[in-house]
Scaffold this motif. Structure first.
Motif, PDB file in Angstrom:
ATOM      1  N   ALA B 191     -21.779 -24.135  67.285  1.00 27.16           N
ATOM      2  CA  ALA B 191     -21.238 -23.750  65.980  1.00 27.16           C
ATOM      3  C   ALA B 191     -19.754 -24.076  65.894  1.00 27.16           C
ATOM      4  CB  ALA B 191     -21.473 -22.264  65.727  1.00 27.16           C
ATOM      5  N   ALA B 192     -19.044 -23.916  67.018  1.00 26.36           N
ATOM      6  CA  ALA B 192     -17.616 -24.247  67.019  1.00 26.36           C
ATOM      7  C   ALA B 192     -17.432 -25.733  66.722  1.00 26.36           C
ATOM      8  CB  ALA B 192     -16.991 -23.903  68.367  1.00 26.36           C
ATOM      9  N   LEU B 193     -18.320 -26.557  67.286  1.00 28.72           N
ATOM     10  CA  LEU B 193     -18.256 -27.993  67.000  1.00 28.72           C
ATOM     11  C   LEU B 193     -18.729 -28.280  65.577  1.00 28.72           C
ATOM     12  CD1 LEU B 193     -19.561 -29.161  70.437  1.00 28.72           C
ATOM     13  CD2 LEU B 193     -17.502 -30.059  69.394  1.00 28.72           C
ATOM     14  N   ASP B 194     -19.532 -27.379  65.036  1.00 24.27           N
ATOM     15  CA  ASP B 194     -20.053 -27.531  63.675  1.00 24.27           C
ATOM     16  C   ASP B 194     -19.107 -26.946  62.633  1.00 24.27           C
ATOM     17  OD1 ASP B 194     -22.336 -29.034  63.729  1.00 24.27           O
ATOM     18  OD2 ASP B 194     -23.703 -27.359  64.059  1.00 24.27           O
ATOM     19  N   ASN B 195     -17.848 -26.801  62.979  1.00 19.86           N
ATOM     20  CA  ASN B 195     -16.838 -26.349  62.020  1.00 19.86           C
ATOM     21  C   ASN B 195     -17.031 -24.923  61.514  1.00 19.86           C
ATOM     22  OD1 ASN B 195     -14.922 -28.614  61.368  1.00 19.86           O
ATOM     23  ND2 ASN B 195     -16.895 -29.638  61.107  1.00 19.86           N
ATOM     24  N   ALA B 196     -17.794 -24.102  62.219  1.00 20.24           N
ATOM     25  CA  ALA B 196     -18.036 -22.750  61.723  1.00 20.24           C
ATOM     26  C   ALA B 196     -16.822 -21.863  62.001  1.00 20.24           C
ATOM     27  CB  ALA B 196     -19.273 -22.169  62.393  1.00 20.24           C
ATOM     28  N   GLN B 200     -18.370 -17.342  59.598  1.00 25.63           N
ATOM     29  CA  GLN B 200     -19.608 -18.119  59.475  1.00 25.63           C
ATOM     30  C   GLN B 200     -20.467 -17.975  60.730  1.00 25.63           C
ATOM     31  OE1 GLN B 200     -17.535 -21.676  58.495  1.00 25.63           O
ATOM     32  NE2 GLN B 200     -18.391 -21.787  56.432  1.00 25.63           N
ATOM     33  N   SER B 204     -24.080 -16.602  60.282  1.00 25.29           N
ATOM     34  CA  SER B 204     -25.159 -17.564  60.486  1.00 25.29           C
ATOM     35  C   SER B 204     -25.808 -17.483  61.856  1.00 25.29           C
ATOM     36  CB  SER B 204     -24.630 -18.988  60.290  1.00 25.29           C
ATOM     37  OG  SER B 204     -23.999 -19.104  59.050  1.00 25.29           O
TER      38      SER B 204
END
Lengths: 360, 292
Positions: B191-196, B200, B204
């Motif tokens: 998620a950190a790599l997914d810009n969350a 979020q 999520s």
């Protein structure tokens, strides 16, 4: 697409150093593989590029930006995890769209990218399933899809094939190669499997004990290992290591006397060798052939028939064992007295510090 | 591979027999007896005469019973959801601590849970004391005067609710912590790599994956708080007990103080039905929502 530069990167957990002064430049669009045994620091290095681990020292650049102080998301890289790390409560589509939604990508753009990734990876019919309803290989593809939709500057793969069964592993490996050919994006792939490294990489980084042992193309690594560790780790079966009695000079090349008294003419320039000290002789099994009039005599302890070739574990006069190879259809049998011929041009010498010396 | 089915069933029967015996003897049998008792005019000890639905008719016309239903519901409303939310918030904070600090802070939050109600009563009696209670120093500047909390009807239930959350929250915190530890760390990394953002990630990943634990916490709390008795009984002593009466307290009063076991059994049946309906309903509703 961007290059990745590491300059003097170090990391320690408390007093335990896990990465020591690593420097390398991964060229734009290249496929690099970090290869090494468990615990050598290869995954840590990858996670440091991703931003999931801090670095204590040094710099990391991706493209023209220094990124070592940036959070993972701002580095523009995508990562595929060993256990895939798919969001279990989201469908395949939601898994792939999550990253784009977080940066408020327009809906139709998300849909376009997800559909295109699903098409490349043949996930179309699975798009509304959850990860728990997918097989290992399918999950793997979703994880790659999640990376692709973000259109990253570089892909990072952390042992992505290690959870697949043998057959699927080979197929997926080929898919990785095809993916790289199609995307032409910088890729870094971590593995402990030398076959994966040899088949996929433009460049292999062999790591051991927190340090880089060697960086080179697969064939360089195989034919000109920089150290005894690299020589032993890459290649299956592993390289033969034999004790050396004496090293003499013959026209500038090393003339090696082995433990059992036999003499091998090598192509290793004696000028490169350190004076004094003891050496170990290294030769890959495929360069030790069974020849009727070979100089080295021994007895076959074990014979392995692999179909395409036959391997013989031969005990020499001084008690050391060497693995020799013969053709697939071989009359060789356990207990046979045989003679071996060594291709000296492909031999290596290793000094007391395990530094390797090969033919020029 | 087909084995003798009779032998298999016999083995299974032998293995479950001790449980079935104890469950039947100590739970099923008394439950049936209670239902039976609710149709009689039995005193606390001894048999009574069958009176049909008389007790039930009386109960539906009993103002104190309905007051107890309302008070119990009000108490459940004040404790279950807020208590679970607070436990989640604390667990989220504690989970970010490391090593010894985490153990220490967790122990601090869990400590009240191991206290017996008598100790809890004494602590809060002192804290809320009209003369010298520490809480009065907070109440006085806000309300302009001290408040005799346990003798002021509108203050009674909210105060009992706060005390109960303080007392029973440690267990929910533990459940949430276990749930949080079950969420794989690499999901947060992905998620950190997914810009969350932090929010979020919570919305999520943490929240949906913690949902089963949340449902469990809410259900346990609901059942527990429907059976509220000790706190209210102890703090209401010497006051207008009828105004703050809760269901179990009313059962106790009918059975042990008014010697009418039959009527107490009737109210018990009512409480039993309420607990079953609410917990099954809540569990089903929440579970279905989580699975959509």
């Amino acid at each position: 697409m961007a290059d990745i530069r590491l300059v003097d990167v170090s990391k320690a957990y408390g007093n335990v150093r896990v990465i020591d002064n690593v420097t390398m430049t991964i060229g734009s669009g290249e496929f690099w593989v970090f290869l090494g045994p468990s615990g050598c620091g290869k995954s840590t290095l990858l996670r440091m590029i991703a931003g999931l681990e801090d670095i204590n020292d040094g710099e990391i650049h991706i493209g023209d930006r220094r990124v070592d102080q940036l959070p993972p998301a701002e580095r523009g890289v995508a990562m595929v995890f060993q256990n895939y790390a798919l969001y279990p409560h989201m469908t395949v589509r939601q898994n792939m769209a999550f990253g784009l939604q977080n940066i408020r990508t327009p809906k139709d753009e998300i849909e376009r990218r997800v559909d295109s990734a699903a098409k490349i990876l043949e996930l179309g019919h699975l798009i509304d399933r959850r990860p728990s309803q997918l097989s290992g290989g399918q999950r793997q593809r979703v994880a790659i899809g999640r990376a692709i939709v973000r259109d990253p500057k570089a892909f990072l793969f952390d042992e992505p094939l290690s959870n697949l069964d043998a057959g699927l592993r080979v197929r997926t490996r080929i898919e990785f190669a095809q993916l790289h050919q199609r995307m032409k994006t910088t890729m870094v792939f971590v593995t402990h499997d030398q076959t994966e490294a040899m088949t996929l990489a433009d460049k292999i980084v062999v790591m051991n004990n927190r340090k880089i042992e060697q960086i080179g193309s697969p064939m360089e690594i195989y034919t000109r290992p920089a150290s005894r560790f690299v020589a032993a780790f890459v290649g299956s079966p592993s390289m033969n290591f034999l004790p050396v009695k004496a090293v003499a000079d013959k026209a500038g090349k090393a003339l090696v006397t082995l433990g059992d008294g036999s003499v091998v003419e090598t192509a290793i320039p004696t000028a490169n060798l350190p004076k004094g000290g003891t050496f170990t002789f290294g030769i890959r099994p495929e360069f030790v052939r069974i020849e009727a009039n070979g100089a080295i005599k021994g007895k076959a302890d074990v014979v392995e028939r692999l179909g395409d070739r036959t391997l013989a574990y031969v005990r020499l006069g001084d008690g050391s064992t060497v693995i020799a190879s013969d053709t697939g259809i071989s009359s060789l049998d356990t207990g046979h007295e045989i003679a071996l011929g060594v291709d000296g041009a492909s031999a290596h010498l290793f000094d007391d510090n395990n530094v390797a010396y090969s033919a020029a | 591979m087909r084995r003798n089915r009779v032998t298999e069933y016999a083995t299974a029967a032998v293995l479950v027999a001790p449980f079935v015996a104890i469950f039947g003897w100590m739970f099923i049998y008394p439950t049936i007896q209670m239902v039976f008792l609710s149709f009689t005019n039995a005193p606390l000890i001894g048999n009574g005469v069958w009176v049909g639905f008389e007790n039930y008719i009386r109960m539906f016309q009993d103002r104190i019973f309905w007051n107890a239903v309302w008070n119990t519901s009000y108490f459940v409303l004040l404790t279950v959801v807020p208590g679970t939310a607070i436990a989640l918030a604390i667990a989220l904070m504690v989970t970010r601590l490391k090593g010894r600090t985490q153990s220490l802070i967790l122990a601090a939050f869990f400590l009240p849970y191991v206290l017996p109600i008598t100790v809890v009563y004494l602590i809060w009696d002192w804290l809320t004391n009209f003369q010298f209670g520490l809480i009065q120093y907070v109440i006085e500047p806000i309300m302009g005067k001290r408040i005799n909390i346990w003798r002021t009807i509108p203050w009674f239930m909210p105060s009992a609710a706060i005390l109960t959350i303080w007392w029973t929250n440690g267990f929910s915190i533990l459940l949430f912590l276990a749930g949080l530890r079950n969420i794989p760390r690499d999901l947060y990394e992905a998620a950190a790599l997914d810009n969350a953002s932090r929010w979020q990630m919570f919305r999520s990943i943490t929240w949906p994956l913690l949902w089963p634990v949340t449902v469990l916490c809410l259900t346990i709390q609901l059942i527990l708080q429907l059976k509220i008795f000790d706190q209210v009984y102890l703090f209401a002593q010497g006051g207008r007990t009828q105004a703050t009466m809760v269901l179990v307290q009313y059962i106790y009063e009918q059975a042990f103080q008014k010697n009418s076991g039959g009527y107490a059994a009737t109210i018990s049946v009512a409480l039993f039905v309420i607990v079953v309906i609410f917990s099954v309903l809540q569990y089903q509703v929440l579970r279905v929502r989580g699975e959509k």
